[in-house]
Structure formats: C-alpha cells, structure tokens
Scaffold this active site. Structure first.
Site, PDB file in Angstrom:
ATOM      1  N   PRO A  41       0.812  -1.227  -0.113  1.00 26.05           N
ATOM      2  CA  PRO A  41      -0.178   0.128  -0.274  1.00 26.05           C
ATOM      3  C   PRO A  41       1.211   1.288   0.211  1.00 26.05           C
ATOM      4  O   PRO A  41       1.949   1.026   0.700  1.00 26.05           O
ATOM      5  CB  PRO A  41      -1.312   0.178   1.538  1.00 26.05           C
ATOM      6  CG  PRO A  41      -1.270  -1.602   1.991  1.00 26.05           C
ATOM      7  CD  PRO A  41       0.326  -1.572   1.153  1.00 26.05           C
ATOM      8  N   GLU A  42       0.996   2.779  -0.526  1.00 22.99           N
ATOM      9  CA  GLU A  42       0.979   3.471  -0.756  1.00 22.99           C
ATOM     10  C   GLU A  42       0.518   4.340   0.468  1.00 22.99           C
ATOM     11  O   GLU A  42      -0.206   4.480   1.014  1.00 22.99           O
ATOM     12  CB  GLU A  42       1.398   3.998  -2.192  1.00 22.99           C
ATOM     13  CG  GLU A  42       1.982   3.053  -2.794  1.00 22.99           C
ATOM     14  CD  GLU A  42       1.597   3.282  -4.605  1.00 22.99           C
ATOM     15  OE1 GLU A  42       1.803   4.264  -4.327  1.00 22.99           O
ATOM     16  OE2 GLU A  42       1.527   2.533  -5.329  1.00 22.99           O
TER      17      GLU A  42
END
Length: 274
Positions: free
Chosen positions: A2-3
């Site tokens: 995830p970012e």
C-alpha cells in the site's frame, strides 16, 4: 502497495479501535521483521499518526496525563501485502490485543515490519528518517519542489525515492505523471513541468485518500480494510494497470515499460521525453 492513500485510510479506520486502549499482548512468529514489540505491552495508545507509508502508534504509560508526550512509538510498515483484520486468518503474522479486543496483521508475502522505538529515533529506518514532506501538508512547497526537480534524474525513480515528497509509490507516481503529461524517464524538469507535477501529486493524492485508496484484483494480497471494505480509486486510474487500453485524453494505447525495476505505465502520445 500500500501507498500513502491506503495507509492513511488504514490509520483513520483503526484509530478509533486503538486510541485510549492499553495493549495487553503482542503475539507474532519469531522474525527479524518484528523488533522490540514486547515493549508495547502495558502501554496506552495515545493516538495514531502516519508518515509517508508508515503508521505510528503513539504509546505512553497507562497513568500518564494526556498532556504528557508519548515516550514510545510502535512503527508499522505494511509492506506489499500487509493489512489489519478483525479476525485471524491463515496469513496472520501479528496480533495486537487490547481490552477492547484484538487486531490481526495479515501479510501473505511477509514484507511488513513492526518495531518499537523512542520518538524520532529512526536511524535504523533510513527511508523514514530521510523522507521528504507530506504531499498534502504546507511543508510540501512548490518552489522547493521545482528547484530540486531541475537537477533530478529520471523523474519516476526520483519520486519513488521518497526524498522529494513522501508516500508516493508506483501507482500514484504513474497517475501523477500522466496528469502532468510528463514521461516517467524525463530528467531535469523545467519549471513548467515541475509545477505541473507538483499540482498533479497533490491532486491525485487528495483524490485517492478521499476514495479510500486503490484495491487491485481479488487475490490474497489485495488491499482492503480491517472490515473487508475495498478502496475506490482504482476506478479512476488513468495510467496504472491500463496497458493496451486507450488514453482518456488522446485514445493512444497506454504503454508499459520497466523503469528502475518497476512496471511503469504512460501514454506515448501525451507523455514524451523532451
């Protein structure tokens, strides 16, 4: 994955479950990826913050006044496939127990990390200690970004380094560069290009946070929240994951190359190397 948008959504979702709670146990398999976690046991969670792609649980002694600063932090990096769940599963690696229940950290590919440190003592985490400003904060200044971009190498790897701005990973770099009409391999951006990219980073990240991030596919490593809810921004992708599909601006098929060992999507008509 995830970012920043996915990590920020995670923070917002699990903070109400943890804030004010005392951690009664931390259980996990032996691994160098989980360090000092027993120091969190018996501590009260004052709050959750985020820096780039890192979650930070602020920990204090149970009897500490609310006005007193926290003296420990449980740093969490979700890795490529990590996320919190309400129920344990076959890929549960860590379980945080509190008086209100348990949260389970699932991580199919085992790249996630947790470590307890004193606030600001991030020498063992060079990415965290050296990252640039938050893209949606006042610290992310256009003039500074433009000046640094003038001497940067290939722009996409530069963004992924986390030094010019924090939290931008593969998905949102591709998206911001598409919006700014800049080729991912362009070097030494001029002032107009850098300003366009600055605005695109801010706009893309704000929209992605609002949409709860991006969920890709339906595999075990697919990003979703502790309650099973998926993100909604994947429906707005203009470049990432759209190889062979028509560009929304000009109709040219989106191309995919490997740049800096990362799959990179762009429009060969709208985004050309100057």
């Amino acid at each position: 994955m995830p970012e920043l948008p996915e990590v920020e959504t995670t923070r917002r979702k699990i903070e109400p479950l943890l804030r004010g709670q005392i951690i009664t146990a931390v259980r996990h398999e032996p691994s160098h990826r989980y360090q000092g976690t027993q120091a969190a046991v018996g501590r009260r969670v004052k709050g959750l913050t985020r820096r780039g792609k890192y979650l930070m649980l602020q920990l204090a002694a149970p009897g500490a006044a609310e006005s007193e600063p926290h003296d420990l932090e449980l740093i969490v990096h979700l890795g490529m496939t990590g996320g919190f769940r309400l129920e344990p599963g076959k890929h549960t690696r860590v379980t945080l127990e509190t008086g209100a229940g348990a949260l389970h950290f699932d991580d199919p590919r085992r790249f996630g990390k947790m470590v307890v440190v004193r606030p600001g003592e991030y020498a063992g985490m060079p990415t965290l200690s050296g990252m640039g400003p938050e893209p949606l904060s006042e610290d992310f200044r256009e003039d500074e970004f433009v000046a640094r971009a003038a001497t940067a190498g290939a722009v996409k790897p530069w963004l992924l380094s986390q030094k010019p701005v924090s939290g931008v990973g593969n998905i949102y770099a591709d998206e911001a560069l598409w919006h700014a009409r800049i080729h991912p391999a362009q070097t030494a951006l001029n002032a107009d290009e850098a300003s366009r990219l600055y605005r695109a980073v801010r706009e893309v990240m704000a929209q992605a946070v609002e949409a709860g991030g991006s969920s890709l596919g339906n595999g075990e490593g697919n990003y979703r929240q502790h309650d099973g809810e998926q993100g909604g921004f994947q429906g707005r992708h203009q470049a990432y994951g759209r190889a062979g599909q028509p560009c929304a601006r000009c109709g040219t098929p989106i191309a995919k190359i490997v740049l800096g060992q990362r799959g990179t999507h762009f429009c060969p008509q709208c985004q050309v190397v100057r």
